[in-house]
Design a protein around this motif. Sequence first.
Motif, PDB file in Angstrom:
ATOM      1  N   ALA A   1       0.855  -1.298   0.283  1.00  0.00           N
ATOM      2  CA  ALA A   1       0.287   0.142   0.030  1.00  0.00           C
ATOM      3  C   ALA A   1       0.793   1.108  -0.189  1.00  0.00           C
ATOM      4  O   ALA A   1       2.069   1.133   0.322  1.00  0.00           O
ATOM      5  CB  ALA A   1      -0.875  -0.479   1.004  1.00  0.00           C
ATOM      6  N   ALA A   2       0.493   2.182  -0.802  1.00  0.00           N
ATOM      7  CA  ALA A   2       0.933   3.871  -1.071  1.00  0.00           C
ATOM      8  C   ALA A   2       0.381   4.590  -1.114  1.00  0.00           C
ATOM      9  O   ALA A   2      -0.927   5.363  -1.582  1.00  0.00           O
ATOM     10  CB  ALA A   2       2.233   3.799  -1.913  1.00  0.00           C
ATOM     11  N   ASP A   3       0.187   5.464   0.045  1.00  0.00           N
ATOM     12  CA  ASP A   3      -0.745   6.664   0.177  1.00  0.00           C
ATOM     13  C   ASP A   3      -0.198   7.440   0.034  1.00  0.00           C
ATOM     14  O   ASP A   3       0.859   8.164   0.361  1.00  0.00           O
ATOM     15  CB  ASP A   3      -1.487   6.140   0.664  1.00  0.00           C
ATOM     16  CG  ASP A   3      -1.745   6.288   2.252  1.00  0.00           C
ATOM     17  OD1 ASP A   3      -0.674   6.415   2.740  1.00  0.00           O
ATOM     18  OD2 ASP A   3      -1.955   5.508   2.929  1.00  0.00           O
ATOM     19  N   MET A   4      -0.623   9.048   0.602  1.00  0.00           N
ATOM     20  CA  MET A   4      -0.351  10.386   0.873  1.00  0.00           C
ATOM     21  C   MET A   4       0.819   9.775   2.256  1.00  0.00           C
ATOM     22  O   MET A   4       1.777  10.880   2.020  1.00  0.00           O
ATOM     23  CB  MET A   4      -0.912  11.795   0.479  1.00  0.00           C
ATOM     24  CG  MET A   4      -0.027  12.519   1.028  1.00  0.00           C
ATOM     25  SD  MET A   4      -0.858  14.167   0.977  1.00  0.00           S
ATOM     26  CE  MET A   4      -1.135  15.145   2.702  1.00  0.00           C
TER      27      MET A   4
ATOM     28  N   GLY B   1       8.591  18.299   0.157  1.00  0.00           N
ATOM     29  CA  GLY B   1       7.866  18.445   1.334  1.00  0.00           C
ATOM     30  C   GLY B   1       6.386  18.402   1.199  1.00  0.00           C
ATOM     31  O   GLY B   1       6.089  18.160  -0.458  1.00  0.00           O
ATOM     32  N   VAL B   2       5.313  18.181   1.940  1.00  0.00           N
ATOM     33  CA  VAL B   2       4.265  17.085   1.969  1.00  0.00           C
ATOM     34  C   VAL B   2       3.726  18.186   0.434  1.00  0.00           C
ATOM     35  O   VAL B   2       2.838  17.943  -0.200  1.00  0.00           O
ATOM     36  CB  VAL B   2       3.502  17.449   3.241  1.00  0.00           C
ATOM     37  CG1 VAL B   2       2.604  16.598   2.653  1.00  0.00           C
ATOM     38  CG2 VAL B   2       4.803  16.537   3.855  1.00  0.00           C
TER      39      VAL B   2
ATOM     40  N   THR C   1       0.798  19.212  -4.549  1.00  0.00           N
ATOM     41  CA  THR C   1       0.114  19.112  -5.332  1.00  0.00           C
ATOM     42  C   THR C   1      -0.255  18.276  -6.496  1.00  0.00           C
ATOM     43  O   THR C   1      -0.889  17.622  -7.830  1.00  0.00           O
ATOM     44  CB  THR C   1       0.846  20.064  -5.664  1.00  0.00           C
ATOM     45  OG1 THR C   1       1.564  20.947  -5.385  1.00  0.00           O
ATOM     46  CG2 THR C   1       1.154  20.169  -6.774  1.00  0.00           C
ATOM     47  N   LEU C   2       0.750  17.074  -6.385  1.00  0.00           N
ATOM     48  CA  LEU C   2       0.623  16.191  -7.072  1.00  0.00           C
ATOM     49  C   LEU C   2      -0.264  15.284  -7.475  1.00  0.00           C
ATOM     50  O   LEU C   2      -1.250  14.477  -8.136  1.00  0.00           O
ATOM     51  CB  LEU C   2       2.156  14.963  -7.102  1.00  0.00           C
ATOM     52  CG  LEU C   2       3.376  15.591  -7.638  1.00  0.00           C
ATOM     53  CD1 LEU C   2       4.368  14.293  -7.223  1.00  0.00           C
ATOM     54  CD2 LEU C   2       3.842  15.941  -9.136  1.00  0.00           C
TER      55      LEU C   2
ATOM     56  N   ALA D   1      -5.125  12.438  -8.683  1.00  0.00           N
ATOM     57  CA  ALA D   1      -6.318  11.223  -7.715  1.00  0.00           C
ATOM     58  C   ALA D   1      -6.449  10.549  -8.582  1.00  0.00           C
ATOM     59  O   ALA D   1      -7.020   9.490  -7.767  1.00  0.00           O
ATOM     60  CB  ALA D   1      -6.704  13.010  -7.206  1.00  0.00           C
ATOM     61  N   THR D   2      -6.302  10.342  -9.775  1.00  0.00           N
ATOM     62  CA  THR D   2      -7.600   9.215  -9.682  1.00  0.00           C
ATOM     63  C   THR D   2      -6.926   7.596 -10.258  1.00  0.00           C
ATOM     64  O   THR D   2      -5.913   7.731 -11.548  1.00  0.00           O
ATOM     65  CB  THR D   2      -8.889   9.252 -10.815  1.00  0.00           C
ATOM     66  OG1 THR D   2      -7.451   9.686 -12.456  1.00  0.00           O
ATOM     67  CG2 THR D   2      -9.613  10.583 -10.646  1.00  0.00           C
TER      68      THR D   2
END
Length: 82
Positions: free
Chosen positions: A25-28, A46-47, A52-53, A58-59
């Motif tokens: 799993a990878a999320d923000m 930074g965060v 921004t990315l 996002a989808t």
Amino acid sequence: EDDFTMDAHKLIFTSIKDLLARDGAADMTTVEFDLQAKGHLDKIGGVSYIVTLIDCFATATSVRDYIGVVRDIALRRRTSRH
């Protein structure tokens, strides 16, 4: 990661790849903590740069499309050098 020209994108991609291989799993949040643990969070902006990315891409349904675009651009860049 060699398909990216920006070091920040290489680091973020590597973090996501490592997280998926390790935890699945990878999320923000996990990417943020992984980059921080590796000493790379400030290097990528930074965060706020991760946010921004995410806002731009996002989808999850379009991830395969983005992969194709990155690969196509990288291939064109590599072939134009030779």
